[in-house]
Every structure is written in C-alpha cells, then in structure tokens.
Design a protein around this motif. Sequence first.
Motif, PDB file in Angstrom:
ATOM      1  N   ILE A   1       0.849  -1.303   0.120  1.00 53.40           N
ATOM      2  CA  ILE A   1       0.015  -0.056   0.152  1.00 53.40           C
ATOM      3  C   ILE A   1       0.800   1.373  -0.103  1.00 53.40           C
ATOM      4  N   GLY A   2       0.587   2.124  -0.869  1.00 54.12           N
ATOM      5  CA  GLY A   2       1.508   3.356  -0.879  1.00 54.12           C
ATOM      6  C   GLY A   2       0.931   4.517  -2.046  1.00 54.12           C
ATOM      7  N   ASN A   3       1.382   5.673  -2.169  1.00 48.54           N
ATOM      8  CA  ASN A   3       1.391   6.517  -3.280  1.00 48.54           C
ATOM      9  C   ASN A   3       2.367   6.146  -4.148  1.00 48.54           C
ATOM     10  N   SER A   4       1.837   5.516  -5.436  1.00 49.92           N
ATOM     11  CA  SER A   4       2.867   5.305  -6.368  1.00 49.92           C
ATOM     12  C   SER A   4       3.368   6.150  -7.256  1.00 49.92           C
ATOM     13  N   ARG A   5       2.650   7.355  -6.966  1.00 46.90           N
ATOM     14  CA  ARG A   5       3.024   8.525  -7.801  1.00 46.90           C
ATOM     15  C   ARG A   5       4.444   9.232  -7.269  1.00 46.90           C
ATOM     16  N   LEU A   6       4.768   8.843  -6.237  1.00 51.13           N
ATOM     17  CA  LEU A   6       5.969   9.328  -5.430  1.00 51.13           C
ATOM     18  C   LEU A   6       6.916   8.310  -5.723  1.00 51.13           C
TER      19      LEU A   6
ATOM     20  N   ARG B   1      11.204   2.202  -3.036  1.00 49.93           N
ATOM     21  CA  ARG B   1      11.270   1.410  -1.576  1.00 49.93           C
ATOM     22  C   ARG B   1      10.268   0.578  -1.888  1.00 49.93           C
ATOM     23  N   GLY B   2       8.883   0.616  -2.250  1.00 47.39           N
ATOM     24  CA  GLY B   2       8.004  -0.515  -1.971  1.00 47.39           C
ATOM     25  C   GLY B   2       8.016  -1.276  -3.621  1.00 47.39           C
ATOM     26  N   GLY B   3       8.506  -0.577  -4.599  1.00 44.47           N
ATOM     27  CA  GLY B   3       8.563  -1.575  -5.716  1.00 44.47           C
ATOM     28  C   GLY B   3       9.281  -2.675  -5.877  1.00 44.47           C
ATOM     29  N   PRO B   4      10.498  -2.749  -5.307  1.00 43.75           N
ATOM     30  CA  PRO B   4      11.068  -4.261  -5.389  1.00 43.75           C
ATOM     31  C   PRO B   4      10.353  -5.503  -4.517  1.00 43.75           C
ATOM     32  N   ILE B   5       9.347  -4.969  -3.629  1.00 44.22           N
ATOM     33  CA  ILE B   5       8.780  -5.957  -2.826  1.00 44.22           C
ATOM     34  C   ILE B   5       7.522  -6.487  -3.606  1.00 44.22           C
ATOM     35  N   ALA B   6       6.900  -5.155  -3.982  1.00 46.18           N
ATOM     36  CA  ALA B   6       5.776  -5.467  -4.715  1.00 46.18           C
ATOM     37  C   ALA B   6       6.082  -6.529  -6.039  1.00 46.18           C
ATOM     38  N   ASN B   7       7.131  -6.325  -6.680  1.00 50.17           N
ATOM     39  CA  ASN B   7       7.674  -6.978  -7.929  1.00 50.17           C
ATOM     40  C   ASN B   7       8.007  -8.345  -7.506  1.00 50.17           C
ATOM     41  N   TYR B   8       8.677  -8.484  -6.367  1.00 50.85           N
ATOM     42  CA  TYR B   8       9.200  -9.868  -5.811  1.00 50.85           C
ATOM     43  C   TYR B   8       8.029 -10.793  -5.529  1.00 50.85           C
ATOM     44  N   HIS B   9       6.826  -9.870  -4.911  1.00 48.27           N
ATOM     45  CA  HIS B   9       5.750 -11.055  -4.489  1.00 48.27           C
ATOM     46  C   HIS B   9       4.648 -10.944  -5.501  1.00 48.27           C
ATOM     47  N   GLY B  10       4.909 -10.662  -6.867  1.00 42.50           N
ATOM     48  CA  GLY B  10       4.089 -10.398  -7.762  1.00 42.50           C
ATOM     49  C   GLY B  10       2.687  -9.932  -7.652  1.00 42.50           C
ATOM     50  N   CYS B  11       2.843  -8.497  -7.165  1.00 46.46           N
ATOM     51  CA  CYS B  11       1.750  -7.708  -6.995  1.00 46.46           C
ATOM     52  C   CYS B  11       2.075  -6.317  -7.275  1.00 46.46           C
ATOM     53  N   GLU B  12       1.021  -5.258  -7.085  1.00 47.72           N
ATOM     54  CA  GLU B  12       1.343  -3.896  -7.523  1.00 47.72           C
ATOM     55  C   GLU B  12       1.232  -3.143  -6.220  1.00 47.72           C
ATOM     56  N   ILE B  13       1.809  -1.699  -6.420  1.00 47.33           N
ATOM     57  CA  ILE B  13       1.604  -1.026  -5.525  1.00 47.33           C
ATOM     58  C   ILE B  13       0.358  -0.232  -5.554  1.00 47.33           C
ATOM     59  N   SER B  14      -0.635  -0.326  -4.453  1.00 48.80           N
ATOM     60  CA  SER B  14      -1.881   0.307  -4.577  1.00 48.80           C
ATOM     61  C   SER B  14      -2.228   1.099  -3.606  1.00 48.80           C
TER      62      SER B  14
ATOM     63  N   ALA C   1      -3.352   6.207   3.486  1.00 49.87           N
ATOM     64  CA  ALA C   1      -4.791   6.769   3.541  1.00 49.87           C
ATOM     65  C   ALA C   1      -5.513   5.737   4.079  1.00 49.87           C
ATOM     66  N   ASN C   2      -6.834   5.940   4.882  1.00 47.96           N
ATOM     67  CA  ASN C   2      -7.535   5.070   5.400  1.00 47.96           C
ATOM     68  C   ASN C   2      -7.069   4.206   6.288  1.00 47.96           C
ATOM     69  N   PRO C   3      -6.429   4.556   7.311  1.00 49.11           N
ATOM     70  CA  PRO C   3      -5.356   4.004   8.267  1.00 49.11           C
ATOM     71  C   PRO C   3      -6.091   2.658   9.047  1.00 49.11           C
ATOM     72  N   ALA C   4      -7.220   3.188   9.435  1.00 48.39           N
ATOM     73  CA  ALA C   4      -8.306   2.198  10.251  1.00 48.39           C
ATOM     74  C   ALA C   4      -8.705   1.126   9.268  1.00 48.39           C
ATOM     75  N   ARG C   5      -8.980   1.109   8.299  1.00 48.64           N
ATOM     76  CA  ARG C   5      -9.455   0.371   7.193  1.00 48.64           C
ATOM     77  C   ARG C   5      -8.040  -0.697   6.699  1.00 48.64           C
ATOM     78  N   VAL C   6      -7.057  -0.203   6.717  1.00 47.02           N
ATOM     79  CA  VAL C   6      -5.613  -0.828   6.567  1.00 47.02           C
ATOM     80  C   VAL C   6      -5.565  -1.765   7.485  1.00 47.02           C
ATOM     81  N   ARG C   7      -5.730  -1.356   8.839  1.00 52.50           N
ATOM     82  CA  ARG C   7      -5.174  -2.050  10.030  1.00 52.50           C
ATOM     83  C   ARG C   7      -6.521  -3.209  10.110  1.00 52.50           C
ATOM     84  N   LYS C   8      -7.614  -2.931   9.940  1.00 49.28           N
ATOM     85  CA  LYS C   8      -8.486  -3.947  10.011  1.00 49.28           C
ATOM     86  C   LYS C   8      -8.341  -5.163   8.936  1.00 49.28           C
ATOM     87  N   ASN C   9      -7.910  -4.754   7.696  1.00 45.08           N
ATOM     88  CA  ASN C   9      -7.799  -5.873   6.643  1.00 45.08           C
ATOM     89  C   ASN C   9      -6.592  -6.483   6.655  1.00 45.08           C
TER      90      ASN C   9
END
Length: 770
Positions: free
Chosen positions: A286-291, A297-310, A331-339
């Motif tokens: 999870i993160g703002n991929s426009r940055l 930082r998140g790209g290598p992990i997302a690529n390694y696990h076969g997913c995208e930064i969302s 964004a939506n920290p409470a929703r992120v924590r719950k999920n």
Amino acid sequence: MGETRRHPLTIGMATYDDFDGVYFTITSLMIHHRQAMQSCDIVVVDNRPDSSHGKELQKWVTGHVPNGQYFAFEGVSGTAQARNEVFRRASGDAVLCLDCHVMLDPGVVARLVEYHARHPQSCDLLTGPLLSDSGKLVATHQDPVWRNGAWGVWSIDDRGRDPGHEPFEVWQQGLGLFSCRRNAWVGFHQDFRGFGGCESYVMEKFRRRGGSVLCCPWLRWTHRFPRPNGVPYQVSRNDTLRNYLVGFEELGIDPQAALEHFEVLGQGRATVATARQKSTAPLRVIGNSRLGSVRMRGGPIANYHGCEISAAVDEDLRSKCEVIFAVKNVANPARVRKNCDRLVYDPLDVFSSDSNGAGAIDYWRQKYRQLRFDDILATSPACYSLMRDALPDHVRVHLVPHHSDPSIHGGWYAADGPIVYSGLQQYIRSGLTNIQRACDEVGRELITGRDSKVLNGGSLSLALRLAPYTSELYRSCKPQVKIANSIAAGIRCVATASPATTSMYPNVTTVANDFDPGDLADAMRIALNKRQPDGECFLANDYINAFDRILGSRRITIYTAIFGGRDVLQEPAERLPGVQYICFTDNPRFKSKVWNIRYYPPTSDPVLQAKRFKILSHEVLDCDLSLWLDGRIQLKSLNGVFDWIQTDLAFQRHPTRCCIYDEAEHCKRVRKGDPSMIDRSIARYAQAGHPRDYGLWCAGIIVRRHTRATAQFNQRWWDEITSGSSRDQISLPIVMRTSSATVSSMPRHLPRTIIRPHTIYTDAPSRQRG
C-alpha cells in the motif's frame, strides 16, 4: 486487578454445529486427565455461534468448563481460519489443537506438558499415532500419494507401535491432533476456505521455518469418523482444490499433480480456472505510487511478491490478507489495519509532508496511535534508537537501510569527473552558492540533476542536508539514499553531519550543517583522496532479504554469471513470486525484466571470474536455498526442485560418462582446458586413490541449501579449482567423496531447462585487464 494466570498448555478446538463432539472431548479431558488439566486452559472457537448448537455450547463452556473460554468466529467458514483463531486466542506457552471429536490416550496431556517444558525453544510440529475406537493402531503418518481428493494416505511406521519410542520425523499426519509452541505457529494461508488441502501446506511451512514434523509415539488419539446425520458443513472438492492451489502458489510447489488428480475426479478446467482466480497473494503493498520514493522502496517488494503498489482505497481492500506492507503516507489507516493480520510500516521520510512540528519521540508515538502497526522499518541506527524509545515493547523495530537505485553499478566512477548532486533543486537552493564556491576552490565542475543518472561519470557526490532538514526528526531519521547511491556507483561522498548519517555510515566524510565554502572544499579534498569506500553497498536484493527475515519467509535465489561476452542472458520462462533472480556480469548493457543485473568490473580471466560466483555461493548470496544455472541454460520451470532437496547440495548425473578419468580424456580431446594442467590434476587424484567409475556429475545446474556444510564444500571445491584443477566437473567428485556435506543426484526433470549452445554476445564491452 490481578495478573492473568499463564498456563503451560492451551488445549483448543474449532467447531461447527457440533455440541456433542465438543462436550465429549472436553468431558473426557476433565475426567480422564483431571490432574494434568489443572495446569491447562481450554479454548473453543465456534464457527457457527448463532445456531442452536452454538448457543448451547456457549452456555455450557462458560458455565461448566474450568479454565474454559468460548469465542464466536463468524467471519470465514472453514477449518483453517478457525484453527488460526485457536492460536490467536490461546494464552498458553504451547498449544494442543484438536478436532472437536477427538479423545486422548491416558497420560497424554501430562506427557505433552512435560515435553514442551523440556523443549522451550522448539520449532517442531508434534503429531501422534491415530488409534481405532478399540485402541488398535491405525496410522502413524501419511505418505505423499494422491488419493480420493487428498495428498496423503494413511500409513504405519513400526516405530510408532511402541509408546516409549523416541519421536521420529514424518512427512505428514492428519490434522485431527497437532501441537507446537504458540510462538512457533506458522499459520494457515488467509485465503483457505472450507475443508481440505491444509495438512501438507502447514507441515511443509514448519520445515521451511527450520522445524520438523515429529510423530511422538506416546501422543495417541482416536477420532470420531462415523456421522449418521452427515457433517453439518459443506465438504466441497472445489474448496479443497482451491486450498491446494493457494498453498502451492505461496510455497512455490508445482500444482500439476493436483490439477491432474482433481481432473480425474471430475473437477474440470473451469473449476481449476475459478480456483486460480480466487487465489490472492498473501501480501499487499500500500502506498502512493506517484511518489518516486514509494516506488523505489515498495517497488522491489511488490515486484518480488507478484503484486502492484496500490492506494488504500475501498477497491484495494476488498478482502483481508495476511500482511500489508505500507510505505510512507497511508490513506484510510483504520481500514488498512482492519484488513490484515500483520501491518509492516516503512515510513521513509513521511514527516517531510507532516507539518505538526512534533519532536522525534512524540512524532513516532502519534504515528503508532494512527496506524497501530506491528512492525516498523528504521533506515539508520539513530532512527532505530528513537523509534525503540517511542514505541510500545510489542512493536518490532527493524534496522533496514535505504537501498541504492538498482540502475546504478560500480562502473560509474570517473577519477577526473565532476562533483555531482542528485536531488530536487529546491532542497539545495539555500546552500547552492556555498557549494558552487567550494567546487570552484577544488577545481571541479558541479553538475546537479533530479535523479541518480547524474552520478554516472562523477568523481565525488554530495549528500547535504540543508534547510528545511534542521529538526531532530529530519537529522536522525531522514533516509540516506544519496549516500547509498554513491556507494553503489563507487563514488566517494561528502555529507552534512547528522545522527542518521554518522550512525549508518561512520566512514563517510562529513561537513557541519552551517558550512562555509572553505569547510566544504576541505571535506571535498579529503573525500577525493580516499581509497576505501564510504561503506557497504546495500542493494535492492539485500532489502528484499531483510523483508523476508522480517516475515520469517524462506529466502530463495536463482542466479547465473556471464563474463567475457560469452553468452546472451536467457530470460526464464517461469517467474515465481517470492524468488530472487540475480545475474552477475561484467556487461553493463545487459537488460532484463526478470534478472537483477549485478555489475562487476572485468578481470583478466573471465572464465575464472564467472566460476568464482558459481562456486562460492555462500560469499555472494544471502539466502536459504539457491539454484545455479550456467549462462547458456534457460529455466523453463522449477518443477518443485526446492521442495525436493533434502541434502546440502544436489547435482544432475552426467548423461554419458561416470568417471573423472574418462572426463579428463574427453576434455583434452575437445580442447576444454589446458591439457598439461588436466594431466597434473588427474595424476594427483590417482595418486590419492580416487577410484575409477566413482561417478560424474554435471556442474551446470546446482541446487544448494545454504548450510555451514555447504559453505565448507564450496570453499574446498574452489581451493581445488584454483590450485590447478580448472575443470570443475573433474574436481567435483573429489570434493564429494571427501566432504562432510550431504549430496544427492537430481532427476533430469528437476528443474526443467533448455541448454543452448554457447554464443558470443556481440554487444559486449571491450575487456580490460584487472
């Protein structure tokens, strides 16, 4: 208020509309194991609490069961998630998980409590022999055979007939009863649903975390199988197949055998496609991929696990996942924590967009109250110290430096090049005049740019923290990516002195924050005259390895080495998530969507340079398992090779020869190697008594478990090669025969590959002498 009593063992069970099963299992425990149960508590997780069985069960457990707790679990139907909930609710140091219609042999509970007390650090999963209703031994384990919609058939090992026999390893046992330390529990995949497909997954996961699956002959149990009214929940082969596919995808096990078995049972291709479609990754980024910093930082992990930064918006959080990795702004920290079950947070320089003016300690406490993360990443020892002081004890703080840009390699340094600064202009504007004057004083041009490409051809780089980087938070926690990039490029650096800088890179040349041109010029001269690098290079694959350690994942690397323009890099036909692909090369022009290109300057002997990476895997890789492929070999499919290997190393036998003496004659005949060197080596091996026809193995494909014995094997093999036996296939059997490492021979289909002829890479750079 008194402290809650801690029990040495929690006995837990999951149930679904089965009051009778729970009643008789717990009653048997309280009557037949009365004394041992005084030190145990009981947890019941009800997967259908609103039914008549559920309502009656809650009243009975809470009113009649000493040390008993009842928990409603309505979220997901199925045995896997309910068992996960048993471990989540358990408070004991160890857990015995039972089906809610299992009874135990006399003395089992007391002996299990004693066993766990004697093995307080055990990572093993304990199982035991299944008995019939009359007490006759039915099975000690299951063998890996597909039958009737399951991978595993009941079998008996004679060692299990004697309750006094020592525990022994098994591949698998049914999950009607199993036990482990609570903190050693590996967990079922969050996408498992319904019934079936769980045993082989969880037991393999224990092995990959360093444990064993043990049959304890005294841990004897009987299970109610007859159900005159049928089971109250739906048993679907679709669910079972889907669970197998989800688990196999996570573990990197080839699903072909499962697909073929279920198709024979009538599960068609549509069912298989649906099962695959419902499978989701165990990790979400999870993160703002426009940055750019988030992508880096998140790209290598997302690529390694076969997913995208969302982004953390509703459509990205449709279902719960095992781990969410959140980068920078959330964004939506409470929703992120719950999920998610586990939230790992990499804040980077999130404080650069926050304007609350909080001190460092207060800032990280506020961030924790907002996100409630389980783990947080610090990029320097100074930042780590601040976070550790600020955050609750249960939050895990990990020191993970900022990795360098993967596009950088060590050939960018130019001794007579300009002084370079990579960054946004507004962040150096306040000190630009002083920087330019200092460059003029040392007689070097200053070049600035937005990205790391400006480092190419530089002689010295700058990592200056000027305004607004003056607060304690900035100076202690700002990621040192500029220094990391400089080290990766082989360029010395000058940085402004700060806790983050000096705690992470104590050898880097520093200048005070309020420097004048003369101060900076003096620091530049010191850095330009340095012969040693400013620190150790921290690369993207090091970052991935650190993340795998945080998650406790098995680290797997597939690697090759191509030097001297000898081969074209072969793209793998299969790319699996959770596997790193590394190519070591002296060719900076190599590009790949799969391989992580690791550049090394050329030396005078490209063959020996490539062979060093091949042989000394323990020096060049940081992983648990590795697969070496010669440069001309293309990987088609792993085909479960990492699940197959049980020894330290594995090689494929030579298809036509079985003797090093025959191999030596062949090498001389086809002009592979120096004939006189081969003759000297062979004479030495013959004198040492190496027998004819001992065996011959191919060295183009090597599978290793990275153990201490493997490292010793590698070093011994390298010593043989560098002492005169340059043909590695000739010296390999010598090392095999005399090494303490365990070695096995791989079947030809493990892994599936295509061996292509050697080709000259026409776009290779000219070679330099080292």
